[in-house]
Structure formats: C-alpha cells, structure tokens
Design an enzyme around this catalytic site. Structure first.
Site, mmCIF file in Angstrom:
data_model
loop_
_atom_site.group_PDB
_atom_site.id
_atom_site.type_symbol
_atom_site.label_atom_id
_atom_site.label_comp_id
_atom_site.label_asym_id
_atom_site.label_seq_id
_atom_site.Cartn_x
_atom_site.Cartn_y
_atom_site.Cartn_z
ATOM 1 N N GLY A 140 -25.256 -18.474 48.277
ATOM 2 C CA GLY A 140 -24.634 -19.742 47.909
ATOM 3 C C GLY A 140 -23.118 -19.713 48.041
ATOM 4 N N ALA A 155 -25.672 -17.692 44.332
ATOM 5 C CA ALA A 155 -26.258 -18.322 43.150
ATOM 6 C C ALA A 155 -26.550 -17.217 42.146
ATOM 7 C CB ALA A 155 -27.541 -19.042 43.537
ATOM 8 N N GLU A 208 -30.281 -13.966 51.305
ATOM 9 C CA GLU A 208 -31.409 -14.462 50.519
ATOM 10 C C GLU A 208 -32.733 -13.825 50.906
ATOM 11 O OE1 GLU A 208 -29.004 -16.373 51.792
ATOM 12 O OE2 GLU A 208 -28.456 -17.978 50.406
HETATM 13 N N1 CO8 Z 1 -25.984 -13.363 40.470
HETATM 14 C C1 CO8 Z 1 -25.830 -12.862 39.240
HETATM 15 N N2 CO8 Z 1 -25.029 -11.814 38.968
HETATM 16 C C2 CO8 Z 1 -24.389 -11.238 40.002
HETATM 17 C C3 CO8 Z 1 -24.526 -11.709 41.323
HETATM 18 C C4 CO8 Z 1 -25.366 -12.840 41.544
HETATM 19 N N3 CO8 Z 1 -25.522 -13.393 42.756
HETATM 20 N N4 CO8 Z 1 -23.773 -10.939 42.132
HETATM 21 C C5 CO8 Z 1 -23.196 -10.027 41.327
HETATM 22 N N5 CO8 Z 1 -23.562 -10.186 40.056
HETATM 23 C C6 CO8 Z 1 -23.190 -9.404 38.886
HETATM 24 C C7 CO8 Z 1 -23.905 -8.066 38.861
HETATM 25 O O1 CO8 Z 1 -25.195 -8.221 38.335
HETATM 26 C C8 CO8 Z 1 -22.995 -7.251 38.002
HETATM 27 O O2 CO8 Z 1 -23.224 -7.600 36.653
HETATM 28 P P1 CO8 Z 1 -23.510 -6.452 35.548
HETATM 29 O O3 CO8 Z 1 -22.213 -5.723 35.470
HETATM 30 O O4 CO8 Z 1 -23.857 -7.223 34.335
HETATM 31 O O5 CO8 Z 1 -24.617 -5.608 36.107
HETATM 32 C C9 CO8 Z 1 -21.618 -7.765 38.365
HETATM 33 O O6 CO8 Z 1 -21.811 -9.054 38.959
HETATM 34 C C10 CO8 Z 1 -20.920 -6.884 39.364
HETATM 35 O O7 CO8 Z 1 -21.785 -6.708 40.474
HETATM 36 P P2 CO8 Z 1 -22.109 -5.269 41.133
HETATM 37 O O8 CO8 Z 1 -22.116 -4.217 40.080
HETATM 38 O O9 CO8 Z 1 -23.353 -5.404 41.938
HETATM 39 O O10 CO8 Z 1 -20.819 -5.089 42.054
HETATM 40 P P3 CO8 Z 1 -20.700 -4.296 43.432
HETATM 41 O O11 CO8 Z 1 -19.261 -4.306 43.761
HETATM 42 O O12 CO8 Z 1 -21.430 -2.995 43.344
HETATM 43 O O13 CO8 Z 1 -21.527 -5.177 44.518
HETATM 44 C C11 CO8 Z 1 -22.165 -7.216 45.642
HETATM 45 C C12 CO8 Z 1 -21.057 -6.445 44.882
HETATM 46 C C13 CO8 Z 1 -22.415 -6.555 46.983
HETATM 47 C C14 CO8 Z 1 -21.650 -8.625 45.851
HETATM 48 C C15 CO8 Z 1 -23.471 -7.231 44.829
HETATM 49 O O14 CO8 Z 1 -23.168 -7.655 43.511
HETATM 50 C C16 CO8 Z 1 -24.528 -8.130 45.361
HETATM 51 O O15 CO8 Z 1 -25.204 -7.779 46.336
HETATM 52 N N6 CO8 Z 1 -24.742 -9.338 44.745
HETATM 53 C C17 CO8 Z 1 -25.791 -10.239 45.085
HETATM 54 C C18 CO8 Z 1 -25.478 -10.972 46.380
HETATM 55 C C19 CO8 Z 1 -26.608 -11.911 46.733
HETATM 56 O O16 CO8 Z 1 -27.725 -11.505 47.008
HETATM 57 N N7 CO8 Z 1 -26.312 -13.224 46.749
HETATM 58 C C20 CO8 Z 1 -27.264 -14.235 47.118
HETATM 59 C C21 CO8 Z 1 -27.886 -14.795 45.899
HETATM 60 S S1 CO8 Z 1 -29.197 -15.942 46.292
HETATM 61 C C22 CO8 Z 1 -28.405 -17.401 46.627
HETATM 62 O O17 CO8 Z 1 -27.217 -17.507 46.622
HETATM 63 C C23 CO8 Z 1 -29.297 -18.571 46.925
HETATM 64 C C24 CO8 Z 1 -28.479 -19.781 47.365
HETATM 65 C C25 CO8 Z 1 -28.860 -20.998 46.571
HETATM 66 C C26 CO8 Z 1 -27.899 -22.154 46.781
HETATM 67 C C27 CO8 Z 1 -26.607 -22.045 45.980
HETATM 68 C C28 CO8 Z 1 -25.869 -23.383 45.911
HETATM 69 C C29 CO8 Z 1 -24.474 -23.371 46.473
#
Ligand code: CO8
Length: 263
Positions: free
Chosen positions: A113, A69, A136
């Site tokens: 998500g 998400a 999460e």
């Molecule tokens: N939300 C918003 N933006 C994101 C997300 C996210 N989940 N994941 C990545 N991005 C963005 C980053 O902020 C970044 O943007 P910017 O360049 O503007 O800073 C861009 O995508 C690239 O990301 P990274 O620079 O972090 O790329 P890396 O290759 O270094 O890392 C990762 C990749 C490991 C995937 C890392 O981005 C990460 O850990 N992301 C978050 C993963 C996470 O915690 N996901 C769980 C979110 S909570 C959730 O999903 C609750 C579920 C609710 C139900 C959903 C309904 C189906």
C-alpha cells in the site's frame, strides 16, 4: 475541519503555497492503519480547500515512506468483513479527487500500500536507495489499492507482472530509469527539498491552470486517445474564460511577471 493535531501525521508549510504532509508512525514504519489513512484523507481535503495552498508534498521518514497496509490490522479480517465494509475503498477513493498537485517524496521503503500510495500521487520523486515493491503475493494476497493498474501503466505489462507475481522489490534508481519516478536524488533530504521546490514553483503558477493541467493529464490514464484529446481541447477552450489567461498573456507581452488572480 482538521483536528488541531494529528496522531500519525506532521503538517508544515516549508514554503509559501506548499503544504507538506509527513507520515509519522515511526514504530510501525508508517504502516497504513485505518487511523493513519483517515487522517491523511482529512489533511489532503483540508489543503485542497485551503486557498493559501497551491501544491502538496507527501513524504515519510528517511527509513520508510510507508511499509504498506497494516498487516496486524488485516491478519484476522474475514472475506465477509472485507466485502461488507468495502475494506480500503475509502482509503484510496479520496486521493484521486484531490485537485491540487500532490508530489510524493519517497525515501526508504514504499511497499504494498505504500507503493500504491506513492503511485496515487501526481509526481514521484525518490532517493536512489528507496525501496519500492508490491510484496503482497508473499503474504498470500494481491495489491488492493491500484498497484496492478497504476504500476502496470507506469512500467508496462511484462515488468509489472514480474514485480507483482514475484513480489521482488525495486530500487529508487530503477524507479527513475523506468519512469515511475520523475527525479531521483542522492539523499532523503535532497529528495524532500527537491519536492518542496517543485511544489513551490507549481504553487506560484495560476491555480486554475494548474488544476486544469492536472485534470487533463489524468484523463490520459483512463480515456481512449480521441476522448482524451477532445477533453483536453474543451478544457483548453475553457481557460480562455479565466482571468489568469488574460493576466498571463498580457504579462508576457508587457514583459512583466504575472500577478495571478487564480480565477
Ligand atoms: N504492517 C504492520 N506493521 C509493520 C508493517 C506492516 N506493513 N511493516 C513493518 N511493521 C512493523 C513491524 O512489525 C515492526 O514492529 P514490531 O517492532 O512491533 O515487531 C516494526 O514495524 C519494524 O519493522 P521490522 O522490524 O520488520 O523492520 P526491518 O527494518 O527489519 O524491515 C521491512 C523493514 C522490510 C519494511 C519489513 O518491516 C517488512 O517487510 N514489512 C512488511 C512489508 C509488506 O509486506 N508490506 C505490504 C503489506 S500488504 C499491503 O500493503 C496491501 C495493500 C492494501 C492497500 C493499501 C491502501 C493504500
């Protein structure tokens, strides 16, 4: 009706009967924003009612199926906003009502998500270096779109607890070993092609039988065994009222290829 173009999706028809949906929000690694999810639900509903489509493949990019998400969208959400708007309920309530099979082809990250979205599909294919996880807990929340329920059913309680309580990721290889994924491929391309091939095979079968099969297997996920068995038998009986049952069995006896009516 479907908008002519989607901002966060790419739609294509790689094989007769197959609708391929590619999540396309590359700069955010396909983070699931409200806009993306509402487009996805529209596209799925359109395919579900499109008589030329028999099965759906859902994929992302080589780098990301979906990174979860959208954290930026959620950060300032208050409890009352989340509660009053029933946050994400509409996202995850459409897919379980799609009656045609959905195959998720997972490459790159499927986190939070994103992992839950894959688990909502009927079949998961992935590449060995895909990264699944429910991180999460590391954000101070818990899975909210079925992770604690569907992942637990898929891997059992102890493993699900370990994954959800620590937020550790698991690989595509592990997903295959644990039965989360039905097949594991060496590359992203092979994974998507494999999913499209399987979807093509399913699309070549009787639509009425395929829908019924999906429905009865899904019943096993939330009904007690006796109820599930009874439901299966009733649906099985019902198929003797379909044209395709006559077509399929006559074709077998005549040693011919069945020409399904899908009725
Ligand atoms: N939300 C918003 N933006 C994101 C997300 C996210 N989940 N994941 C990545 N991005 C963005 C980053 O902020 C970044 O943007 P910017 O360049 O503007 O800073 C861009 O995508 C690239 O990301 P990274 O620079 O972090 O790329 P890396 O290759 O270094 O890392 C990762 C990749 C490991 C995937 C890392 O981005 C990460 O850990 N992301 C978050 C993963 C996470 O915690 N996901 C769980 C979110 S909570 C959730 O999903 C609750 C579920 C609710 C139900 C959903 C309904 C189906």
């Amino acid at each position: 009706a479907a908008p002519a173009t989607y901002e966060n999706l790419r739609l294509s028809a790689p094989k007769p009967g197959v609708g391929l949906i590619t999540l396309h929000r590359p700069r955010a690694l396909n983070a699931l924003s409200s806009a993306l999810f509402s487009e996805l639900n529209t596209a799925l509903k359109d395919y579900d009612s499109d008589s030329t489509i028999g099965a759906i493949v859902l994929t992302g990019s080589e780098k990301a199926f979906a990174a979860g998400a959208d954290i930026k969208e959620m950060k300032d959400l208050s409890f009352s906003q989340a509660y009053n708007t029933d946050f994400i309920a509409s996202w995850s309530s459409t897919i379980p009502h799609i009656r045609k099979p959905i195959i998720a082809a997972v490459n790159g990250v499927a986190l939070g998500g994103g992992c839950e979205l894959a688990l909502m599909a009927d079949i998961i294919y992935c590449s060995s270096n895909a990264t699944f996880g429910q991180p999460e807990i590391k954000l101070g929340i818990i899975p909210g779109a079925g992770g604690s329920q569907r992942l637990t059913r898929a891997v059992g309680k102890s493993k699900a607890m370990e994954l959800i309580l620590t937020g550790r990721n698991f690989s595509g290889t592990e997903a295959g070993e644990w039965g989360v994924a039905a097949r594991v491929f060496d590359s992203a391309e092979e994974c998507v092609n494999g999913a499209v091939d399987t979807a093509g095979k399913i699309a070549g079968l009787s639509r009425v039988a395929v829908k019924a099969a999906k429905e009865v297997v899904n019943k096993s996920q939330d009904a007690p065994l006796r109820e599930g068995l009874e439901f299966e038998r009733k649906v099985f009986h019902g198929l003797f009222g379909s044209q395709d049952q006559k077509i399929g069995m006559s074709a077998f006896i005549d040693k011919k290829k069945p020409e399904w009516s899908h009725e």
